[in-house]
Design a protein around this motif. Structure first.
Motif, PDB file in Angstrom:
ATOM      1  N   VAL A   1       0.906  -1.176   0.116  1.00  0.00           N
ATOM      2  CA  VAL A   1       0.015   0.056  -0.032  1.00  0.00           C
ATOM      3  C   VAL A   1       0.790   1.153   0.103  1.00  0.00           C
ATOM      4  CG1 VAL A   1      -1.747   1.432   1.278  1.00  0.00           C
ATOM      5  CG2 VAL A   1      -2.108  -0.995   1.103  1.00  0.00           C
ATOM      6  N   LYS A   2       2.013   1.264   0.818  1.00  0.00           N
ATOM      7  CA  LYS A   2       2.901   2.200   0.909  1.00  0.00           C
ATOM      8  C   LYS A   2       3.586   2.543  -0.584  1.00  0.00           C
ATOM      9  CE  LYS A   2       3.580   2.011   5.811  1.00  0.00           C
ATOM     10  NZ  LYS A   2       4.691   1.396   6.879  1.00  0.00           N
ATOM     11  N   MET A   3       3.876   1.530  -1.070  1.00  0.00           N
ATOM     12  CA  MET A   3       4.731   1.681  -2.444  1.00  0.00           C
ATOM     13  C   MET A   3       3.519   2.344  -3.479  1.00  0.00           C
ATOM     14  SD  MET A   3       4.928  -0.102  -5.715  1.00  0.00           S
ATOM     15  CE  MET A   3       4.074  -1.292  -5.470  1.00  0.00           C
ATOM     16  N   LEU A   4       2.242   1.800  -3.273  1.00  0.00           N
ATOM     17  CA  LEU A   4       1.194   2.131  -4.223  1.00  0.00           C
ATOM     18  C   LEU A   4       0.997   3.778  -4.293  1.00  0.00           C
ATOM     19  CD1 LEU A   4      -1.088  -0.803  -4.266  1.00  0.00           C
ATOM     20  CD2 LEU A   4       0.200  -0.097  -6.218  1.00  0.00           C
ATOM     21  N   ARG A   5       1.232   4.337  -3.220  1.00  0.00           N
ATOM     22  CA  ARG A   5       0.869   5.816  -2.936  1.00  0.00           C
ATOM     23  C   ARG A   5       1.876   6.539  -3.914  1.00  0.00           C
ATOM     24  NH1 ARG A   5      -1.940   7.925   1.054  1.00  0.00           N
ATOM     25  NH2 ARG A   5      -2.522   6.404   2.748  1.00  0.00           N
ATOM     26  N   LYS A   6       2.941   5.839  -4.462  1.00  0.00           N
ATOM     27  CA  LYS A   6       3.849   6.492  -5.462  1.00  0.00           C
ATOM     28  C   LYS A   6       3.449   6.347  -6.966  1.00  0.00           C
ATOM     29  CE  LYS A   6       7.589   6.091  -2.018  1.00  0.00           C
ATOM     30  NZ  LYS A   6       8.805   5.668  -1.621  1.00  0.00           N
ATOM     31  N   MET A   7       2.278   5.648  -7.266  1.00  0.00           N
ATOM     32  CA  MET A   7       2.075   5.241  -8.381  1.00  0.00           C
ATOM     33  C   MET A   7       1.669   6.563  -9.179  1.00  0.00           C
ATOM     34  SD  MET A   7      -1.472   3.236 -10.118  1.00  0.00           S
ATOM     35  CE  MET A   7      -1.067   1.608  -9.176  1.00  0.00           C
ATOM     36  N   ASP A   8       1.991   6.557 -10.587  1.00  0.00           N
ATOM     37  CA  ASP A   8       2.047   7.683 -11.675  1.00  0.00           C
ATOM     38  C   ASP A   8       1.119   7.216 -12.393  1.00  0.00           C
ATOM     39  OD1 ASP A   8       2.260   9.684 -13.123  1.00  0.00           O
ATOM     40  OD2 ASP A   8       4.460   9.811 -13.289  1.00  0.00           O
ATOM     41  N   TYR A   9      -0.259   7.525 -12.503  1.00  0.00           N
ATOM     42  CA  TYR A   9      -1.103   7.284 -13.333  1.00  0.00           C
ATOM     43  C   TYR A   9      -0.748   7.469 -14.990  1.00  0.00           C
ATOM     44  CZ  TYR A   9      -5.339   6.645 -16.377  1.00  0.00           C
ATOM     45  OH  TYR A   9      -6.079   6.524 -17.181  1.00  0.00           O
TER      46      TYR A   9
END
Length: 180
Positions: free
Chosen positions: A150-158
């Protein structure tokens, strides 16, 4: 008396064999269905990467009929519309995907479905709504690995994800240090 016991055992063995055969046939069909779905996903991926929208949308329509409860194909449809600049159709497809994820989550409580739902919220409603959805997902994390995901997904760039899905060059990916 012995004859009746033998008959009973014989019928029980026959019933067990029949049950095992039916279970095997069911498992074979489930495996076949998984393979068919995987192949459909590979076809969609190829159409997206080649920007073949003329064939992509009819293929997605067909998959919606075959897999009406599969939110992934609605997500991909939304991404395709978004990539082409049609936010109205993209939002409709994303809304349908979220609706289907809600049904899945209410029945089987799968963590990956929660993550996927949050990702669709990013596509549909932007980063603020996405972060709120991730906060909700985090409340269901049961392992440190799920919390880290979840923490890693906060950095997702759409924008990069969208470009990557359509075979375009993207900015540098997250480094290993950023991931951990």
């Amino acid at each position: 008396m012995v004859t009746e016991t033998i008959k009973t055992l014989f019928f029980m063995v026959c019933a067990l064999l029949l049950t095992l055969l039916l279970c095997k046939a069911r498992n074979d069909r489930q495996q076949e269905a998984k393979q068919e779905r995987f192949q459909a996903g590979m076809r969609i991926d190829a159409l997206m990467r080649s920007h073949d929208f003329q064939n992509l949308y009819p293929c997605l329509d067909s998959l919606h009929r075959v897999y009406p409860q599969d939110p992934m194909f609605y997500t991909l449809e939304g991404m395709a519309h978004d990539y082409q600049g049609d936010r109205t159709q993209a939002r409709k497809a994303f809304a349908k995907a979220i609706e289907l994820y809600d049904v899945l989550i209410s029945t089987k409580h799968n963590f990956d479905d929660r993550i996927n739902r949050a990702s669709v919220i990013l596509f549909k409603d932007g980063k603020m709504a996405y972060f709120l959805a991730l906060d909700e997902v985090l409340t269901h994390a049961k392992t440190p690995q799920e919390e880290q995901e979840v923490k890693m997904l906060r950095k997702m760039d759409y924008e990069n994800l969208l470009k990557e899905s359509f075979g375009e060059p993207v900015k540098a990916k997250i480094t290993e240090e950023e991931y951990y």
